[in-house]
Design an enzyme around this catalytic site. Sequence first.
Site, PDB file in Angstrom:
ATOM      1  N   ARG A 295       0.861  -1.187   0.000  1.00  0.00           N
ATOM      2  CA  ARG A 295       0.000   0.000   0.000  1.00  0.00           C
ATOM      3  C   ARG A 295       0.893   1.231   0.000  1.00  0.00           C
ATOM      4  O   ARG A 295       1.861   1.289   0.761  1.00  0.00           O
ATOM      5  CB  ARG A 295      -0.889  -0.011   1.244  1.00  0.00           C
ATOM      6  CG  ARG A 295      -1.906   1.089   1.268  1.00  0.00           C
ATOM      7  CD  ARG A 295      -2.641   1.154   2.613  1.00  0.00           C
ATOM      8  NE  ARG A 295      -2.030   2.142   3.475  1.00  0.00           N
ATOM      9  CZ  ARG A 295      -2.669   2.755   4.483  1.00  0.00           C
ATOM     10  NH1 ARG A 295      -3.929   2.439   4.768  1.00  0.00           N
ATOM     11  NH2 ARG A 295      -2.047   3.651   5.222  1.00  0.00           N
TER      12      ARG A 295
ATOM     13  N   TYR B   6      -3.011  11.651   5.890  1.00  0.00           N
ATOM     14  CA  TYR B   6      -3.324  10.310   6.396  1.00  0.00           C
ATOM     15  C   TYR B   6      -2.321   9.305   5.820  1.00  0.00           C
ATOM     16  O   TYR B   6      -2.029   9.334   4.628  1.00  0.00           O
ATOM     17  CB  TYR B   6      -4.753   9.872   6.025  1.00  0.00           C
ATOM     18  CG  TYR B   6      -4.877   8.390   6.215  1.00  0.00           C
ATOM     19  CD1 TYR B   6      -5.034   7.867   7.493  1.00  0.00           C
ATOM     20  CD2 TYR B   6      -4.699   7.502   5.156  1.00  0.00           C
ATOM     21  CE1 TYR B   6      -5.034   6.498   7.701  1.00  0.00           C
ATOM     22  CE2 TYR B   6      -4.699   6.136   5.351  1.00  0.00           C
ATOM     23  CZ  TYR B   6      -4.875   5.645   6.634  1.00  0.00           C
ATOM     24  OH  TYR B   6      -4.847   4.298   6.848  1.00  0.00           O
TER      25      TYR B   6
ATOM     26  N   ASP C 195      -5.016   3.879  -0.157  1.00  0.00           N
ATOM     27  CA  ASP C 195      -6.160   4.141   0.730  1.00  0.00           C
ATOM     28  C   ASP C 195      -6.568   5.604   0.616  1.00  0.00           C
ATOM     29  O   ASP C 195      -5.801   6.505   0.961  1.00  0.00           O
ATOM     30  CB  ASP C 195      -5.754   3.817   2.175  1.00  0.00           C
ATOM     31  CG  ASP C 195      -6.941   3.745   3.120  1.00  0.00           C
ATOM     32  OD1 ASP C 195      -8.040   4.201   2.746  1.00  0.00           O
ATOM     33  OD2 ASP C 195      -6.760   3.238   4.242  1.00  0.00           O
TER      34      ASP C 195
ATOM     35  N   HIS D 109      -9.206   6.749   2.184  1.00  0.00           N
ATOM     36  CA  HIS D 109      -9.676   7.027   3.551  1.00  0.00           C
ATOM     37  C   HIS D 109     -10.919   7.913   3.582  1.00  0.00           C
ATOM     38  O   HIS D 109     -10.974   8.906   4.327  1.00  0.00           O
ATOM     39  CB  HIS D 109      -8.529   7.597   4.402  1.00  0.00           C
ATOM     40  CG  HIS D 109      -8.496   7.048   5.791  1.00  0.00           C
ATOM     41  ND1 HIS D 109      -9.062   7.696   6.860  1.00  0.00           N
ATOM     42  CD2 HIS D 109      -8.015   5.885   6.286  1.00  0.00           C
ATOM     43  CE1 HIS D 109      -8.901   6.957   7.952  1.00  0.00           C
ATOM     44  NE2 HIS D 109      -8.283   5.852   7.631  1.00  0.00           N
TER      45      HIS D 109
ATOM     46  N   GLU E 191      -8.866   2.040  -1.968  1.00  0.00           N
ATOM     47  CA  GLU E 191      -9.599   1.712  -0.740  1.00  0.00           C
ATOM     48  C   GLU E 191     -10.439   2.873  -0.241  1.00  0.00           C
ATOM     49  O   GLU E 191      -9.998   4.019  -0.277  1.00  0.00           O
ATOM     50  CB  GLU E 191      -8.552   1.328   0.315  1.00  0.00           C
ATOM     51  CG  GLU E 191      -9.095   1.011   1.681  1.00  0.00           C
ATOM     52  CD  GLU E 191      -7.973   0.476   2.568  1.00  0.00           C
ATOM     53  OE1 GLU E 191      -7.067  -0.215   2.059  1.00  0.00           O
ATOM     54  OE2 GLU E 191      -7.996   0.766   3.770  1.00  0.00           O
TER      55      GLU E 191
ATOM     56  N   GLU F 231     -13.536  -1.250   6.327  1.00  0.00           N
ATOM     57  CA  GLU F 231     -12.932  -1.320   7.660  1.00  0.00           C
ATOM     58  C   GLU F 231     -13.833  -0.750   8.745  1.00  0.00           C
ATOM     59  O   GLU F 231     -13.673  -1.105   9.905  1.00  0.00           O
ATOM     60  CB  GLU F 231     -11.541  -0.670   7.670  1.00  0.00           C
ATOM     61  CG  GLU F 231     -11.541   0.806   7.374  1.00  0.00           C
ATOM     62  CD  GLU F 231     -10.128   1.357   7.214  1.00  0.00           C
ATOM     63  OE1 GLU F 231      -9.349   0.769   6.452  1.00  0.00           O
ATOM     64  OE2 GLU F 231      -9.818   2.359   7.859  1.00  0.00           O
TER      65      GLU F 231
ATOM     66  N   ARG G 172     -13.560  -5.323   3.138  1.00  0.00           N
ATOM     67  CA  ARG G 172     -12.458  -5.248   4.113  1.00  0.00           C
ATOM     68  C   ARG G 172     -12.942  -5.215   5.560  1.00  0.00           C
ATOM     69  O   ARG G 172     -12.319  -4.609   6.418  1.00  0.00           O
ATOM     70  CB  ARG G 172     -11.583  -4.025   3.833  1.00  0.00           C
ATOM     71  CG  ARG G 172     -10.801  -4.123   2.544  1.00  0.00           C
ATOM     72  CD  ARG G 172      -9.870  -2.937   2.336  1.00  0.00           C
ATOM     73  NE  ARG G 172      -8.762  -2.905   3.253  1.00  0.00           N
ATOM     74  CZ  ARG G 172      -8.711  -2.188   4.371  1.00  0.00           C
ATOM     75  NH1 ARG G 172      -9.721  -1.429   4.733  1.00  0.00           N
ATOM     76  NH2 ARG G 172      -7.645  -2.219   5.132  1.00  0.00           N
TER      77      ARG G 172
ATOM     78  N   GLU H 170      -4.313  -7.163   5.079  1.00  0.00           N
ATOM     79  CA  GLU H 170      -3.399  -6.081   5.481  1.00  0.00           C
ATOM     80  C   GLU H 170      -2.552  -6.552   6.663  1.00  0.00           C
ATOM     81  O   GLU H 170      -3.042  -7.246   7.553  1.00  0.00           O
ATOM     82  CB  GLU H 170      -4.217  -4.856   5.888  1.00  0.00           C
ATOM     83  CG  GLU H 170      -3.396  -3.636   6.250  1.00  0.00           C
ATOM     84  CD  GLU H 170      -4.276  -2.430   6.585  1.00  0.00           C
ATOM     85  OE1 GLU H 170      -5.344  -2.612   7.197  1.00  0.00           O
ATOM     86  OE2 GLU H 170      -3.909  -1.315   6.236  1.00  0.00           O
TER      87      GLU H 170
ATOM     88  N   TRP I  70     -12.338  12.147   8.167  1.00  0.00           N
ATOM     89  CA  TRP I  70     -10.923  11.818   8.372  1.00  0.00           C
ATOM     90  C   TRP I  70     -10.680  10.464   7.766  1.00  0.00           C
ATOM     91  O   TRP I  70     -10.002  10.067   7.068  1.00  0.00           O
ATOM     92  CB  TRP I  70     -10.540  11.762   9.865  1.00  0.00           C
ATOM     93  CG  TRP I  70      -9.097  11.390  10.001  1.00  0.00           C
ATOM     94  CD1 TRP I  70      -7.997  12.191   9.755  1.00  0.00           C
ATOM     95  CD2 TRP I  70      -8.556  10.111  10.372  1.00  0.00           C
ATOM     96  NE1 TRP I  70      -6.846  11.475   9.950  1.00  0.00           N
ATOM     97  CE2 TRP I  70      -7.152  10.199  10.334  1.00  0.00           C
ATOM     98  CE3 TRP I  70      -9.154   8.885  10.733  1.00  0.00           C
ATOM     99  CZ2 TRP I  70      -6.310   9.120  10.637  1.00  0.00           C
ATOM    100  CZ3 TRP I  70      -8.328   7.811  11.040  1.00  0.00           C
ATOM    101  CH2 TRP I  70      -6.913   7.932  10.992  1.00  0.00           C
TER     102      TRP I  70
HETATM  103  O1  EZ4 Z   1      -7.209   4.538   9.835  1.00  0.00           O
HETATM  104  O2  EZ4 Z   1      -7.186   1.476  11.678  1.00  0.00           O
HETATM  105  O3  EZ4 Z   1      -6.394   0.687   6.130  1.00  0.00           O
HETATM  106  N1  EZ4 Z   1      -6.127   1.084   7.205  1.00  0.00           N
HETATM  107  C1  EZ4 Z   1      -6.635   2.179   7.798  1.00  0.00           C
HETATM  108  C2  EZ4 Z   1      -6.250   2.414   9.231  1.00  0.00           C
HETATM  109  C3  EZ4 Z   1      -7.315   3.149  10.025  1.00  0.00           C
HETATM  110  C4  EZ4 Z   1      -7.150   2.854  11.483  1.00  0.00           C
HETATM  111  C5  EZ4 Z   1      -8.235   3.516  12.333  1.00  0.00           C
HETATM  112  O4  EZ4 Z   1      -8.170   3.094  13.646  1.00  0.00           O
HETATM  113  O5  EZ4 Z   1      -7.364   2.911   7.178  1.00  0.00           O
HETATM  114  O6  EZ4 Z   1      -5.015   3.095   9.275  1.00  0.00           O
HETATM  115 CO    CO Z   2      -8.074   1.945   5.366  1.00  0.00          CO
END
Ligand code: EZ4
Ligand code: CO
Length: 404
Positions: free
Chosen positions: A149, A161, A212, A214, A238, A264, A285, A341, A404
């Site tokens: 990743r 992030y 990711d 996010h 992701e 997630e 995921r 992961e 976030w």
């Molecule tokens: O931000 O698990 O793919 N992994 C992620 C992680 C999440 C954290 C949040 O607690 O997106 O880094």
């Molecule tokens: Co993630």
Amino acid sequence: MADKIVDARVIITSPGRNFVTLKLITEDGVSGVGDATLNGRELAVASYLTDHVVPALIGRDPARIEDTWQYLYKGAYWRRGPVTMSAIAAVDTALWDILGKVAGLPVYQLLGGRSREGVTVYGHANAETVDGVLEEVARYRDLGYRAVRVQTSVPGLRTTYGVGRDRMFYEPADAAIASEATWSTERYLAHTPTVFARIREEFGPELKLLHDVHHRLTPIEAGRLGRSLEPYALTWMEDPVPAELQEGFRLIRQHTTTPIAVGEVFNTIWDCQQLISEQLIDYVRATVVHAGGITHLRRIFDLAALYHVRSGSHGATDLSPVCMSAALHLDISIPNFGLQEYMRHTDETDAVFPHDYRFENGYLLPSEAPGLGVDIDEKLAATFPYRPASLPVNRLEDGTMHSW
Ligand code: EZ4
Ligand code: CO
């Protein structure tokens, strides 16, 4: 004669970061562990377990795994949500651990046995600069990883992030009161394809590359990002958008063939039922700890299998080695495994949770011990007291709150 649960302990420990663990003990002296960690909201799950779940577990038959799951899910009346489902997950995971120990078999054997030789994992290559991330990708490749990743800083943003202070142990939860990050979709969309262009050029077509987002884009922005990444053949993009609006993914699909992974923050099959049945995603995921344990996550993966959707289990550092052990038993056994992961835990965390899953040649191999093959050292855990820590919040450059 059926065995009985006679003791249940909720253990909170912070060997570098906070973890909540449930330990169940049976009358015959068999113990089982389950992860109950919910990053930044740990004490809510601990209270849910201690105040509302543990009293109902004492005296129950530990072999009634499905019935206990239904009892805690339907019996709560207030269904779903991350706190409830993490608590149910902890109980469910601990019961599978107990069943495996009683049967004398690793849990994956109870789930139908091996479907593959090893669990392909992806690591995290993070750096501020593109040159820095090239070095990180090379390091993971040299360690044997087949999938990586990639996250870099976005020029003009103070923090991004996925890019942490410590390369190997990225940990976003920091201050007791959430720290604040700044986001710009324009800067991000302009920068990200340039990163992957460099990486593909340097590493060739074989290495699996992931990214990711996010939850930061709208569907049409995600469609544009996916299209701009198509030449670099990502394995997945992701969490392109917040997934509350499942039908929003239709728009992304109309615009790009970049595969999509989501899940997630999902708690139940209802969070992804439409995503899966309309084939709007490629990888689900969800995790053992946040999606109701081994019992419920397997239900999600079974639904996914019908629709050619594969697993892509979340494995960040805030999921304890107990969760990782459980995930590996599922990963090795299900027919539609995709990727797992794998972020390494710190040495302190590994010491508190002795386990024998291991990394070899790009794969994780689950434990062969009866049960999950992981435990918690309660004495050592007690030397690492809980420390309040929150995940950051995110604002646009004009101050507007953003995901976030
Ligand atoms: O931000 O698990 O793919 N992994 C992620 C992680 C999440 C954290 C949040 O607690 O997106 O880094
Ligand atoms: Co993630």
